[in-house]
Design an enzyme around this catalytic site. Structure first.
Site, PDB file in Angstrom:
ATOM      1  N   LYS A 199      72.943 -10.078 -40.561  1.00 47.89           N
ATOM      2  CA  LYS A 199      73.021  -9.094 -41.625  1.00 47.89           C
ATOM      3  C   LYS A 199      73.605  -9.765 -42.868  1.00 47.89           C
ATOM      4  O   LYS A 199      74.562 -10.549 -42.767  1.00 47.89           O
ATOM      5  CB  LYS A 199      73.913  -7.930 -41.193  1.00 47.89           C
ATOM      6  CG  LYS A 199      74.129  -6.854 -42.238  1.00 47.89           C
ATOM      7  CD  LYS A 199      75.074  -5.778 -41.706  1.00 47.89           C
ATOM      8  CE  LYS A 199      75.355  -4.703 -42.732  1.00 47.89           C
ATOM      9  NZ  LYS A 199      76.260  -3.647 -42.216  1.00 47.89           N
ATOM     10  N   SER A 224      74.514   0.784 -42.731  1.00 43.83           N
ATOM     11  CA  SER A 224      74.066  -0.262 -43.629  1.00 43.83           C
ATOM     12  C   SER A 224      73.359  -1.420 -42.945  1.00 43.83           C
ATOM     13  O   SER A 224      72.851  -2.322 -43.607  1.00 43.83           O
ATOM     14  CB  SER A 224      75.277  -0.807 -44.393  1.00 43.83           C
ATOM     15  OG  SER A 224      76.233  -1.370 -43.503  1.00 43.83           O
ATOM     16  N   SER A 259      77.695   2.257 -39.541  1.00 40.52           N
ATOM     17  CA  SER A 259      76.633   1.397 -40.057  1.00 40.52           C
ATOM     18  C   SER A 259      75.897   0.566 -39.013  1.00 40.52           C
ATOM     19  O   SER A 259      74.896  -0.078 -39.337  1.00 40.52           O
ATOM     20  CB  SER A 259      77.193   0.458 -41.136  1.00 40.52           C
ATOM     21  OG  SER A 259      77.478   1.183 -42.303  1.00 40.52           O
TER      22      SER A 259
END
Length: 496
Positions: free
Chosen positions: A85, A161, A185
């Site tokens: 990520k 996210s 997230s």
């Protein structure tokens, strides 16, 4: 490796791919080239925003040449292609934009501690995944890179996210990708994309080499996976502490991978289908998924009791809002240092700018009170969970939300989170309390979209055992989205 073979490998989880490499059936380079083929075949998903293919090829070739993959001491994930990520997983020499236009050219100078653990385990890092600006949103549609498409439908968000990682895993690009979780997230995109998302307990891994924690302990890093055993194996990789860490979690009695394969003892499970925050409605399909999971757990020998721990929703929402405003003000300073000038308003998302401006005026007393409120609500939550081992709740209160809902400015940071919590419900409580929480793809809407069901407990061991048991009883690996790699092309309408 040809395209058809690369697509066939997509159905094999990370441990399975590592086993193929250990047996000599495939090489690390072949596994990587297959993953690159799958990235290229799914470009329109916009899940991978930074290619690190040459870096991955060099690492894979070194693993093959060293013979480490055939060594009995090699871990269960050695040689597996892996995506990071683009937030909280810094890789030295690679772009680290964090979804922000102000940081579009920012390059990390050192590895995150967890990234070093991934590399030590033999995971082959070859790209970075899309994320909203600074992880502020539970949807992944940053202005910098554009929206990531949910492989199940272009009309609903992949969540955030960690939405880029979730979409890549859901589509079969990779079996696992890293994520981070501050108010949901990891678990929100896991629910939206129909994959497994575990938020570890507070202190399970380190924020070294620089940070001591994120958002005063709300943030925890881990991964998105398709199987429970992959999640457990990855947790074994990152579990531990670095010198100088402010706190840590006790080491498990046995490795997490072993726990995931063990049948849990009967657990006392509290089940709730309500929300701890004010909301207009909870989708009946979500309620049905939670209740069905409860019945399944009862059939497996666990004890279910209706009920829910209560919190002061205003105190929690206020505290989370304050912590985010200060965090965004800190990140504004990071952008200023990088740009060597004051960033401009139009270099940030509109909702980010609201948080930044509030962060500039947040007092020390307000910040201290927010931390105190988090601790007070944690103690209240724990007291009300006494007599129960696990909490069973929805991951989201609805099916996957539409785009444009969870990233819009609302005038104030508190108003922003009021909208988020009316959709996400329980996810933030795991971050506030520091409890471990896992989202499992156990339900689906009438339209066939995934619904996640969430389990919370003070420790990951029991969650992984329960998750492994549920995975055996109600397997989800065979359910793949329309945009699974190699699937017949589907003509999608544009995102509205």
């Amino acid at each position: 490796m040809d395209t058809s073979s690369a697509f066939e490998l997509a159905a094999t989880d990370a441990i399975g791919q590592a086993a193929l490499a250990a047996s000599g059936e495939v090489s690390a380079v072949e596994l990587l080239e297959a993953a690159i083929i799958r990235v290229e075949a799914t470009r329109t998903l916009n899940a991978v925003v930074t290619d690190l293919f040459d870096r991955g090829r060099a690492q894979a070739a070194a693993l093959d040449e060293s013979g480490v993959l055939r060594n009995e001491q090699a871990g269960p994930l050695a040689g597996v292609p892996f995506l990071l990520k683009d937030l909280g997983a810094a890789l030295a020499g690679a772009r680290e934009a964090m979804g922000s236009r102000a940081l579009r050219d920012h390059v990390a100078t050192e590895n995150a501690w967890t990234v070093d653990r991934y590399l030590d385990a033999g995971l082959v890092v070859f790209g970075k995944t899309n994320t909203p600006e600074w992880g502020n949103h539970c949807t992944t549609e940053p202005l910098l890179f554009g929206p990531t498409i949910n492989p199940w439908s272009p009309s609903v968000t992949p969540g955030g996210s960690s939405g880029g990682s979730a979409a890549a895993v859901a589509a079969g690009v990779v079996p696992a990708a890293s994520g981070g979780d501050g108010t949901g997230s990891i678990r929100v995109p896991a629910s939206c994309c129909g994959v497994v998302g575990l938020k570890p307990r507070r202190g399970r891994s380190s924020f070294a080499p620089d940070g001591g924690h994120g958002l005063e302990g709300l943030v925890n890093g881990h991964a998105l996976t398709r199987t429970v055993r992959d999640s457990a194996a990855l947790l074994d990789v990152i579990a531990g502490t670095a010198p100088g860490d402010p706190y840590s979690a006790a080491a498990p009695a046995v490795p997490f991978l072993q726990s995931a394969a063990q049948t849990p003892s009967p657990q006392r499970i509290l089940i709730a289908t309500s929300s701890p925050f004010p909301t207009d409605r909870i989708d009946p399909e979500v309620v049905a998924a939670v209740e069905a999971t409860g019945r399944l757990l009862e059939s497996l020998g666990h004890h279910l009791t209706p009920g829910a721990p209560t919190i002061d929703p205003d105190a929690v929402a206020d505290a989370i809002s304050v912590l985010h405003t200060v965090s965004n003000a800190e990140l504004h300073d990071l952008a200023a240092d990088h740009l060597e000038r004051a960033p401009l308003e139009d270099e940030f998302e509109p909702s980010t700018w609201v948080m930044i401006r509030e962060g500039f005026t947040t007092t020390g007393l307000a910040y201290a009170n927010a931390i105190s409120a988090v601790h007070a609500q944690t103690r209240r939550f724990a007291r009300e969970m006494a007599g129960h081992d696990v909490l069973l709740v929805p991951t989201l209160l609805t099916g996957p939300p539409p785009y444009g809902l969870l990233n819009q400015p609302r005038g104030t940071t508190r108003a922003f989170f009021d909208v988020e919590f009316a959709t996400t419900g329980w996810t933030a409580l795991a971050n506030v309390t520091g409890w471990a929480a896992i989202s499992l793809p156990l339900g689906q809407t009438a339209e066939g979209l995934p619904i996640g069901v969430q389990l919370l407990a003070p420790d990951e061991t029991v969650l992984l055992s329960l998750a492994g048991q549920l995975e055996q009883a109600a397997p989800w690996a065979g359910r793949t989205p329309p945009r699974w790699v190699g699937a017949t092309a589907v003509s999608w309408p544009p995102i509205l």
